[in-house]
Design an enzyme around this catalytic site. Structure first.
Site, PDB file in Angstrom:
ATOM      1  CB  SER A 273       1.071  -5.908   9.723  1.00 28.85           C
ATOM      2  OG  SER A 273       0.217  -5.212  10.620  1.00 28.85           O
TER       3      SER A 273
ATOM      4  CE1 TYR B 269      -0.056  -2.750   5.402  1.00 23.29           C
ATOM      5  CE2 TYR B 269      -1.198  -3.371   7.430  1.00 23.29           C
ATOM      6  CZ  TYR B 269      -0.043  -2.968   6.776  1.00 23.29           C
ATOM      7  OH  TYR B 269       1.117  -2.803   7.496  1.00 23.29           O
TER       8      TYR B 269
HETATM    9  P1  NAP Z   1       7.222   3.867   5.706  1.00 19.55           P
HETATM   10  O1  NAP Z   1       8.074   4.686   6.599  1.00 19.55           O
HETATM   11  O2  NAP Z   1       6.138   4.523   4.933  1.00 19.55           O
HETATM   12  O3  NAP Z   1       8.176   3.050   4.726  1.00 19.55           O
HETATM   13  C1  NAP Z   1       7.683   2.355   3.631  1.00 19.55           C
HETATM   14  C2  NAP Z   1       8.856   2.132   2.697  1.00 19.55           C
HETATM   15  O4  NAP Z   1       8.448   1.287   1.628  1.00 19.55           O
HETATM   16  C3  NAP Z   1       9.378   3.410   2.074  1.00 19.55           C
HETATM   17  O5  NAP Z   1      10.777   3.329   1.965  1.00 19.55           O
HETATM   18  C4  NAP Z   1       8.735   3.396   0.690  1.00 19.55           C
HETATM   19  O6  NAP Z   1       9.476   4.173  -0.215  1.00 19.55           O
HETATM   20  C5  NAP Z   1       8.807   1.897   0.405  1.00 19.55           C
HETATM   21  N1  NAP Z   1       7.871   1.446  -0.615  1.00 19.55           N
HETATM   22  C6  NAP Z   1       6.522   1.522  -0.602  1.00 19.55           C
HETATM   23  N2  NAP Z   1       6.024   1.017  -1.728  1.00 19.55           N
HETATM   24  C7  NAP Z   1       7.082   0.601  -2.468  1.00 19.55           C
HETATM   25  C8  NAP Z   1       7.208  -0.006  -3.731  1.00 19.55           C
HETATM   26  N3  NAP Z   1       6.139  -0.275  -4.502  1.00 19.55           N
HETATM   27  N4  NAP Z   1       8.447  -0.315  -4.187  1.00 19.55           N
HETATM   28  C9  NAP Z   1       9.538  -0.043  -3.443  1.00 19.55           C
HETATM   29  N5  NAP Z   1       9.478   0.538  -2.240  1.00 19.55           N
HETATM   30  C10 NAP Z   1       8.255   0.867  -1.770  1.00 19.55           C
HETATM   31  O7  NAP Z   1       6.487   2.720   6.540  1.00 19.55           O
HETATM   32  P2  NAP Z   1       7.012   1.650   7.610  1.00 19.55           P
HETATM   33  O8  NAP Z   1       6.154   1.789   8.783  1.00 19.55           O
HETATM   34  O9  NAP Z   1       8.483   1.704   7.770  1.00 19.55           O
HETATM   35  O10 NAP Z   1       6.584   0.318   6.865  1.00 19.55           O
HETATM   36  C11 NAP Z   1       7.511  -0.716   6.594  1.00 19.55           C
HETATM   37  C12 NAP Z   1       6.766  -2.039   6.619  1.00 19.55           C
HETATM   38  O11 NAP Z   1       6.288  -2.259   7.935  1.00 19.55           O
HETATM   39  C13 NAP Z   1       5.548  -2.075   5.692  1.00 19.55           C
HETATM   40  O12 NAP Z   1       5.524  -3.304   5.016  1.00 19.55           O
HETATM   41  C14 NAP Z   1       4.381  -1.975   6.656  1.00 19.55           C
HETATM   42  O13 NAP Z   1       3.239  -2.594   6.148  1.00 19.55           O
HETATM   43  C15 NAP Z   1       4.949  -2.677   7.878  1.00 19.55           C
HETATM   44  N6  NAP Z   1       4.282  -2.328   9.127  1.00 19.55           N
HETATM   45  C16 NAP Z   1       4.302  -1.058   9.591  1.00 19.55           C
HETATM   46  C17 NAP Z   1       3.646  -0.774  10.770  1.00 19.55           C
HETATM   47  C18 NAP Z   1       3.605   0.618  11.342  1.00 19.55           C
HETATM   48  O14 NAP Z   1       2.753   0.896  12.206  1.00 19.55           O
HETATM   49  N7  NAP Z   1       4.486   1.516  10.950  1.00 19.55           N
HETATM   50  C19 NAP Z   1       2.977  -1.777  11.473  1.00 19.55           C
HETATM   51  C20 NAP Z   1       2.994  -3.074  10.985  1.00 19.55           C
HETATM   52  C21 NAP Z   1       3.661  -3.351   9.800  1.00 19.55           C
HETATM   53  P3  NAP Z   1       8.767   4.840  -1.509  1.00 19.55           P
HETATM   54  O15 NAP Z   1       7.391   5.295  -1.092  1.00 19.55           O
HETATM   55  O16 NAP Z   1       9.670   5.960  -1.917  1.00 19.55           O
HETATM   56  O17 NAP Z   1       8.709   3.760  -2.527  1.00 19.55           O
END
Ligand code: NAP
Length: 249
Positions: A137, A150
């Site tokens: 991130s 985080y």
């Molecule tokens: P999201 O839509 O909430 O997706 C998160 C995914 O991770 C879901 O599929 C969730 O499924 C899975 N997950 C969470 N905890 C888990 C665990 N313990 N074991 C297995 N699966 C798990 O969020 P996203 O934005 O796509 O995030 C994806 C990545 O991008 C993350 O690492 C986040 O930190 C990073 N990121 C996001 C942003 C943003 O603004 N969206 C910015 C920078 C970085 P379940 O909950 O069903 O397990």
């Protein structure tokens, strides 16, 4: 031409947001994808959305037995892994003053330890030409209040990538991180009590992003595809920033 023909990919967090967009894109480019998440309902929905060449595995990346079961299944069904995308991640907003040991352990357990063992346990199956993409991130470069643990886990991912790039180079495996800015996914909603508050955060991040908007998961999928495919054949140990300029200008 398809960029991932015949490749076997694992995408943790592949049931939602950035991971789901990447999994879809990979299948369009000829890969077979294993998506991983904890909620079966989201996995089922994602599997239907992706449509073909996908297996959904219910697993918690913080649980080492779950990871062993995941890779045991991939070994039995496909025999190898070419691409690992560690996108599973978790945010819980809390100030340092109010953070509990449980909060600290959960954040590090999923975002740092989970990523570490997701990759470690893939290594015996990984083939020459492989690529590991860690979804970090842009916050690892910033000091955003209430995101201390985080951001620290995301900095840890940046460090893992450097070490692994060196450890795996002689096996022909590249390792890179992606640092997204604010991207429109459910992870934003999960940080707030109401939809209105979450939309307020979306508006705030749009206002402080040089490109004037938050990003789309599909834009992150394009960046992940670049890192996962031979298009980035001369890149290892890098941090690809895709954040509308928010950390860069
Ligand atoms: P999201 O839509 O909430 O997706 C998160 C995914 O991770 C879901 O599929 C969730 O499924 C899975 N997950 C969470 N905890 C888990 C665990 N313990 N074991 C297995 N699966 C798990 O969020 P996203 O934005 O796509 O995030 C994806 C990545 O991008 C993350 O690492 C986040 O930190 C990073 N990121 C996001 C942003 C943003 O603004 N969206 C910015 C920078 C970085 P379940 O909950 O069903 O397990």
């Amino acid at each position: 031409m398809s960029k991932l023909n015949g490749k076997i990919a694992v995408v943790t967090g592949g049931s939602s947001g950035i991971g789901l967009a990447a999994a879809k894109r990979f299948v369009e480019e000829g890969a077979y994808v294993f998506i991983v998440g904890r909620r079966q309902s989201e996995l089922d929905r994602a599997k239907t959305e992706i449509g073909k060449n996908v297996t959904a595995v219910q697993a918690d990346v913080a649980n080492l037995d779950d990871l062993d079961r995941l890779y045991g299944r991939i070994r039995d069904e496909k025999g190898a892994v070419d691409i690992v995308v560690a996108s599973a991640g978790f945010v819980e907003r809390v100030s340092t003053q109010d953070a509990t040991p449980a909060h600290f352990d959960k954040t590090f357990g999923i975002n740092a330890r989970g990523v570490y063992f997701t990759v470690q346990k893939a290594l015996p199956l990984m083939r020459k030409g492989g690529s590991v993409v860690l979804v970090s991130s842009g916050l690892h470069l910033k000091g955003l209040p209430e995101h201390g643990t985080y951001a620290a886990t995301k900095a840890a991912m940046r460090s893992f990538a450097r070490t692994w790039a060196m450890e795996l180079k002689d096996r022909g495996i590249r390792v890179n991180t992606l640092s997204p800015g604010a991207i429109d996914t459910p992870i934003i909603d999960g940080q707030f009590k109401t939809r209105e508050e979450a939309d307020g955060a979306r508006a705030f991040f749009s206002s402080i992003t040089p490109l004037g908007r938050i990003g789309r998961p599909e834009e992150m999928a394009s960046a992940i595809l670049f890192l996962a495919s031979d298009d980035s054949s001369y890149s290892t140990g890098i941090d690809l920033v895709a954040d509308g300029g928010i950390t860069q200008v």
